[in-house]
Structures are given as C-alpha cells and as structure tokens.
Design a protein around this motif. Structure first.
Motif, mmCIF file in Angstrom:
data_model
loop_
_atom_site.group_PDB
_atom_site.id
_atom_site.type_symbol
_atom_site.label_atom_id
_atom_site.label_comp_id
_atom_site.label_asym_id
_atom_site.label_seq_id
_atom_site.Cartn_x
_atom_site.Cartn_y
_atom_site.Cartn_z
ATOM 1 N N GLY A 1 -9.503 -1.574 -1.926
ATOM 2 C CA GLY A 1 -8.961 -2.799 -2.502
ATOM 3 C C GLY A 1 -8.946 -4.020 -1.613
ATOM 4 N N ILE A 2 -9.666 -3.988 -0.477
ATOM 5 C CA ILE A 2 -9.604 -5.124 0.456
ATOM 6 C C ILE A 2 -10.923 -5.885 0.443
ATOM 7 C CG2 ILE A 2 -9.216 -5.825 2.858
ATOM 8 C CD1 ILE A 2 -6.854 -4.251 2.135
ATOM 9 N N VAL B 1 -6.748 -9.001 -1.759
ATOM 10 C CA VAL B 1 -6.325 -7.616 -1.933
ATOM 11 C C VAL B 1 -6.117 -7.328 -3.415
ATOM 12 C CG1 VAL B 1 -4.510 -5.943 -1.410
ATOM 13 C CG2 VAL B 1 -5.224 -7.582 0.335
ATOM 14 N N TRP B 2 -6.673 -6.231 -3.861
ATOM 15 C CA TRP B 2 -6.514 -5.804 -5.260
ATOM 16 C C TRP B 2 -5.788 -4.465 -5.303
ATOM 17 C CZ3 TRP B 2 -7.670 -1.398 -7.919
ATOM 18 C CH2 TRP B 2 -7.579 -1.459 -9.325
ATOM 19 N N ASP B 3 -4.961 -4.284 -6.331
ATOM 20 C CA ASP B 3 -4.416 -2.953 -6.608
ATOM 21 C C ASP B 3 -4.061 -2.895 -8.095
ATOM 22 O OD1 ASP B 3 -3.447 -0.323 -6.297
ATOM 23 O OD2 ASP B 3 -2.631 -0.773 -4.323
ATOM 24 N N ALA C 1 2.098 -2.847 -6.110
ATOM 25 C CA ALA C 1 1.179 -2.115 -5.235
ATOM 26 C C ALA C 1 0.288 -3.084 -4.446
ATOM 27 C CB ALA C 1 0.327 -1.158 -6.068
ATOM 28 N N ALA C 2 -0.130 -4.181 -5.105
ATOM 29 C CA ALA C 2 -0.997 -5.153 -4.427
ATOM 30 C C ALA C 2 -0.268 -5.805 -3.246
ATOM 31 C CB ALA C 2 -1.471 -6.215 -5.417
ATOM 32 N N LYS D 1 2.177 -4.463 -1.491
ATOM 33 C CA LYS D 1 2.297 -3.449 -0.433
ATOM 34 C C LYS D 1 0.969 -3.267 0.298
ATOM 35 C CE LYS D 1 6.156 -0.633 -1.945
ATOM 36 N NZ LYS D 1 6.467 0.149 -3.140
ATOM 37 N N ARG D 2 -0.098 -3.262 -0.479
ATOM 38 C CA ARG D 2 -1.420 -3.124 0.142
ATOM 39 C C ARG D 2 -1.736 -4.344 1.006
ATOM 40 N NH1 ARG D 2 -6.193 -1.044 -3.631
ATOM 41 N NH2 ARG D 2 -5.512 1.003 -2.908
ATOM 42 N N ARG E 1 -0.034 -3.899 4.258
ATOM 43 C CA ARG E 1 -0.788 -2.907 5.034
ATOM 44 C C ARG E 1 -2.026 -3.568 5.651
ATOM 45 N NH1 ARG E 1 -6.089 -1.047 4.494
ATOM 46 N NH2 ARG E 1 -5.934 -0.609 2.266
ATOM 47 N N ALA E 2 -2.720 -4.393 4.864
ATOM 48 C CA ALA E 2 -3.926 -5.056 5.353
ATOM 49 C C ALA E 2 -3.594 -5.997 6.514
ATOM 50 C CB ALA E 2 -4.587 -5.834 4.214
#
Lengths: 85, 468
Positions: free
Chosen positions: B365-366, B391-393, B398-399, B401-402, B405-406
C-alpha cells in the motif's frame, strides 16, 4: 581600516532591491547598523531579509542584483573603522 | 506523429510524467535549467534539453526557450505538469500554433476558467452553486459596500486573476472593507497585472473538497473527490480520498455537479473542480477549476486504480475517453503526505541540502513520488516539496496506521523535512476522527509551537479540538 565581509548565510538568489522598480536597499557609502536590511535572499520561493552583521559604512557591494549565491559567497564589505566614533 | 513527448516541468511531477510516457511507449524529452542537470527526471528521461539559467523566469517560465527546445527535439506533444506554465493560456496557444499538442485544455478554456470571476459566472450558468458574492468584479467602494449589504460579513476580497491562495484579503466589517479594497486592487495589479477583484462570503469553518474529472470534449466522467482541508498558508499539506465528511448522497451531488460543469464548457483534459463544503449545513459551493494535473492526483489513482497522467496524455493525443462512469469504482482509502524540505520547528524555514542517506518506506500500500536520490544536492531555487508519500489501505483507520508505519520506516539524512510534522498529525485524535476544516492545521501548529516553547523537555500533546 577594519572591515567586515558579509557572506550569504545560505544559498539562494540575492536581490538588492525590495521590488524591481525600487531603489537598492544599500549603495556604496550607505551607513548601516546591525539589523539594517541590505538585501533579500530567495530560497525555495521564500524571501528572507538579509540584515547587516556589523555597523559602519558600505564600502563595496560584491553581489549583483538577482545573482545566484552559494552559502559563504560575499555579499558586501562594511567599513567598520568609524564605529562608535 | 512520432510519439515524442516534451515535459515542460521539473521535480517529482516531471518524473511522474516521464514514467507515464514510457508506459505509453512514448519517447520522453525533459527540459531543464542549468541548476537541474543532475535531476532525477533528467536521468530517467530518454532525452534532456537545457533551456536556461536557474531562475524559473529564465528557464521553466521562458516560453520561447521551451518552444525552441520542443521544435529542435521534434516533439509532438508538450506536457506542462503543474505550476510554471501549466495554466498559461499563451503557452498553450503557442504550443498548438507551433503544430504540437498541448496536454491540457485549449487556451480559450484555460483563460475562461483561470479568471475567477468568469469561472464563477460559468459555474452559475451550469447550475453549480457558488459562494454567495458579487456577480462580477467590483470597482468602487460604493458598489462593494452594496454587495456586502446583500452577502454579509465576513468577506473575502479576491483577485480575479489570482490563484494558489494568492491575492486574497479578508474584511470583517465595513471599515475593514473600505481599508482593504484599494489595497487588494493595488496588490492584484502588481501581482497579476489586473486590478479586478470580487467579493465572496468568507465561510470560516469550511472544508476544501475537490472533484477530479476527465473529459474528451463531449463527455466527462468524475473520479470522486479529494479532501484537502489540512492547509498551511492556503497550501495543502495532507490530502486524502475519499473525504471523511461526505454522505453517499452528498458525494453523488457534488461529483455530478462537477461533471455537469465540465460538459457545459466542452472540457477536454484532466481537471479539478474545487469546492467549499459546509459541514453544518451540508451545502457545497464551487470556488475554482484547475485546468491541469494536480499535486495530490495520486490519492485518486490509488482508490480508483486509474492512471490519470496516462489518461490525460491519451485524451490529448485524440484517443478519446475510454472510461464510462460505471467503470470507475472506488475501493479503500488513500492519504498523501507532502514532504517539504522545511523545518517545522523553525517556522518552516527552507532547509536545502544534500541527500546523505535515504531509505524509503516500502511494503503493502505504499507509493512514493519523489525527486530525491542518495547523493542529490537540492537546488535552492524552486519549490520545497521533495516527495509525496502516498498510502492506501482498505479503510481510513487502517490507512492512517499504515501511514504512521511508513513514516517510521522513512529515513532521510542531510536536511530536515516535514515528515515529523505528519507523524505527529497522525497521532492527533481530531485528525483520526476526520474532524477538521481549512483553518484547523494553522491552529494546531500554533498550539504545538506554544507547547514546544513552554515545555521543551516534556512530552507534548494537543489536538485540533482542544485548540479550537
């Protein structure tokens, strides 16, 4: 005679005038105090006023209007010998 | 047609267009200034042509130099990217007059939609709601106060030729209007060579929501909306798609109004219609149209799976619009964080430098759209945006949070960027709830900087809600 050579604090495009039609901020012979604006430095589309680092008389302007400067390039020379006189 | 596309831009968008060109089997030709000989776009392109000195006015804004480069390199088409000459009608006209294709709408439409008061009149004619205000430019103070009587305060005084957040002043009452109107006119004349200004109601707690469209001159489709309310000094900082504020019904109305306006003017290109959305009343108002690809286009690409840059090139080359509205489905949530070479803890002062070390986040998703590579020395003459982290989720939660993380994986040594600011934003409860408007980020930043100066060593916490 004591001098202060003022240099560009960061890279950018140097402008001697506040706007294209205006007079230069300083000319040789101008008196400056610490914090007198002596030019503008454009970095990443932001314009930052460059202030004189010493009081005295402008002896020589070394950077041209719209000149591309690297950090540490000379902008102008201030004659500081008359300071406090 | 030899399939040669000249890219009249720099930075990450030049890289983006080079990639689209190569995927379409086109030869990419990038023009560049003397300061950009080492750029990533120059390295990735099939050919590169130097068009002048570092200052944009002498290179990226120099129409003669670009046209000469286009002719000498036998380009068939010219893509203007965003910024620079992308919404310059004269440039579009001269590209076409030289027998090349301009990847964008025709010059007449750029002029029409680029003039804010004309764009407004066009929207009204297409049945699209606009912010209450003067029907056209206001000249004297008597006319202005009369309009103000109808529309009410606070008001925005906007330069008709303005854009990108420039040329706007506010008036909260009649005495401010009397004071600000002549200043706004003088400023508009100096900045845009045109002193026309118009008045608009200032909606203070509005969201900025925009609709992406593609059109081929006969038919238009929308690719849903982007939420771009998080801004600093009217510059977008963090964008997402879709908007967390819209119901399905509101989304449909908004997107259909954009299609109606595009079809009303026979639009042929990719374009974006910007709206203000009032959370409380559910009303939306058209504010302006951008007749070019936009910085934040990737969030739309992530939720629809459609490559906007490739589509706009295809349309410009006369291949028509291949998509039907029913083909365009959205899935999941995407966010974009603009990484600027600026130090948020020093008033966003530019921080140019050399990339000493660079590790991009990767994994599911990045997406990174950037001009950076290890060893690259950033020239100080251009925009400070160096990367977009997209960023996709599957869901918004969730996006976000991702995205965190990224950002935690991202490592850049050599200069400061706004990555840390984004990391703090993602922790903010109001951001997580999607509860913000166009004024929220500046309040948040103010609160953050006060907290920082009051308690340097203590952990900071603040939120948009507390601040507002």
């Amino acid at each position: 005679m004591s001098q202060h050579i003022q240099q560009a604090p960061f890279p950018g495009v140097f402008y001697r005038r506040p706007s294209p039609d205006a007079d230069p901020f300083v000319e040789p012979g101008s008196s400056v105090d610490v914090n007198t604006t002596i030019g503008l430095l454009e970095v990443m589309k932001q314009f930052v006023e460059v202030k004189a680092e010493a009081a005295g008389k402008v002896q020589e302007v070394r950077a041209d209007d719209e000149q591309v400067l690297e950090a540490g390039d000379d902008i102008l020379v201030i004659d500081t010998s008359g300071e406090g006189a | 047609m030899n399939g040669r596309l000249l890219i009249a831009n720099r930075g990450e968008i030049a890289v983006r267009i080079v990639r689209a060109a190569h995927e379409l089997g086109l030869t990419s030709i990038v023009v560049h200034s003397e300061a950009d000989t080492e750029s990533l776009a120059v390295q990735l392109a099939d050919e590169a042509v130097c068009i002048g000195p570092a200052q944009a006015a002498k290179s990226y804004l120099n129409i003669d130099a670009i046209l000469t480069a286009a002719r000498d390199s036998h380009a068939d088409a010219v893509h203007p990217g965003y910024g620079f000459l992308s919404e310059n009608a004269e440039f579009a006209r001269r590209v076409e007059a030289a027998g090349m294709v301009f990847v964008g709408p025709d010059a007449g439409l750029i002029e029409r939609m680029g003039n804010k008061s004309e764009a407004r009149a066009t929207a009204m004619a297409a049945g699209v709601p606009v912010v209450p205000g003067s029907p056209g430019p206001v000249v004297g103070i008597d006319e202005a106060t009369s309009v103000a009587g109808d529309v009410g305060y606070p008001l925005l005084i906007k330069a008709a030729a303005g854009g990108g957040g420039r040329g706007i002043r506010t008036a909260r009452n009649e005495s401010e209007l009397r004071e600000q109107l002549p200043l706004a006119q003088a400023e508009a004349r100096a900045a845009f060579g045109d002193d026309s200004v118009y008045l608009e109601r200032y909606i203070e707690r509005a969201r900025h929501i925009e609709v992406q469209i593609l059109a081929d001159g006969e038919r238009a489709v929308h690719l849903f909306e982007r939420e771009c309310s998080l801004q600093r000094r009217r510059q977008k900082v963090f964008e997402e798609a879709p908007s967390p504020a819209l119901s399905e019904q509101a989304r449909q109305q908004l997107c259909e109004s954009a299609v109606a306006l595009a079809e009303h003017v026979g639009y042929r290109a990719a374009g974006t219609l910007e709206y203000l959305y009032d959370d409380d009343s559910g009303e939306f108002f058209f504010i302006e149209m951008n007749t070019r690809i936009q910085v934040e286009h990737p969030v739309t690409e992530m939720i629809t799976g459609i490559d906007l840059v490739r589509e706009m090139i295809r349309i410009a080359l006369g291949q028509g619009l291949s998509l039907q509205q029913a083909d365009i489905q959205r899935r999941g949530w995407a966010v974009e964080m603009r990484l600027n070479a600026e130090d948020p803890d020093k008033g966003f002062f530019p921080s140019p430098g050399r990339v000493e070390k660079l590790i991009w986040p990767t994994g599911p998703g990045i997406r990174i759209d950037s001009l950076l590579y290890e060893g690259y020395r950033m020239p100080p003459y251009y925009d400070s945006m160096v990367a977009k982290l997209i960023v996709w989720d599957e869901t918004r939660e969730a996006a976000l949070k991702r995205a965190a993380r990224a950002l935690d994986e991202f490592c850049l040594e050599g200069f400061t960027t706004t990555a840390g600011l984004h990391r703090r934003l993602l922790d903010d409860p109001a951001i997580q709830r999607g509860d913000f408007h166009t004024g929220s980020l500046e309040v948040w930043l103010e609160t953050q900087s006060q907290a920082l100066s009051q308690a340097q060593s203590q952990p900071r916490s603040s939120s948009v809600e507390e601040a507002s």
